[in-house]
Design an enzyme around this catalytic site. Structure first.
Site, PDB file in Angstrom:
ATOM      1  N   CYS A   1     -28.385  -7.643 -17.945  1.00  0.00           N
ATOM      2  CA  CYS A   1     -28.101  -7.593 -19.382  1.00  0.00           C
ATOM      3  C   CYS A   1     -29.374  -7.837 -20.203  1.00  0.00           C
ATOM      4  O   CYS A   1     -29.837  -8.979 -20.280  1.00  0.00           O
ATOM      5  CB  CYS A   1     -27.044  -8.658 -19.690  1.00  0.00           C
ATOM      6  SG  CYS A   1     -26.790  -9.024 -21.429  1.00  0.00           S
TER       7      CYS A   1
ATOM      8  N   CYS B   1     -29.243 -10.590 -22.810  1.00  0.00           N
ATOM      9  CA  CYS B   1     -29.225 -11.909 -22.173  1.00  0.00           C
ATOM     10  C   CYS B   1     -30.643 -12.421 -21.939  1.00  0.00           C
ATOM     11  O   CYS B   1     -30.914 -13.618 -22.078  1.00  0.00           O
ATOM     12  CB  CYS B   1     -28.467 -11.863 -20.844  1.00  0.00           C
ATOM     13  SG  CYS B   1     -26.730 -11.434 -21.010  1.00  0.00           S
TER      14      CYS B   1
END
Length: 122
Positions: free
Chosen positions: A44, A47
């Site tokens: 991600c 993230c």
């Protein structure tokens, strides 16, 4: 001199690796604490951006706030338990109880403001 300062800052920031929690240690680690749990995944990109912001926040955060991480791919049961459907998600816990979930990237200043408000540290 600039290069030395930059190298120093990068080495200091790398020291702030956050502990990864599992279903086995989750309850014990957050018990009796103000904890921010970063539910993330290695694939991600947002993230990774949030992780950088959390490292910056680590320097200015209140002393009684701890940051932990949960990899949703490895700890799917925890992600399901706390209804994590979007990444990145931060879940704020006080004394083991989930108080609030915030989805998305926050700046270090936003993290400081939200932690003070949610944990009633103002």
């Amino acid at each position: 001199m600039k290069k030395i300062l930059i190298l120093f800052l990068f080495s200091v920031v790398s020291l702030f690796a956050f502990e990864e929690l599992t279903t086995d240690n989750f309850e014990t680690k957050i018990k009796n604490k103000n904890a921010i749990i970063d539910f993330h995944a290695v694939w991600c990109p947002p993230c990774k951006v949030l992780n950088t912001k959390l490292q910056e926040f680590e320097i200015i955060k209140p002393d009684n706030v701890e940051i932990f991480k949960v990899n949703i791919d490895e700890q799917l049961a925890l992600a399901k338990k706390y209804k994590i459907t979007k990444l990145p998600s931060l879940v704020y816990f006080k004394d083991g109880k989930a108080l609030k979930t915030i989805v998305g990237i926050q700046s270090p200043d936003e993290l400081l403001k939200s932690s003070r408000k949610i944990f009633d540290l103002e």
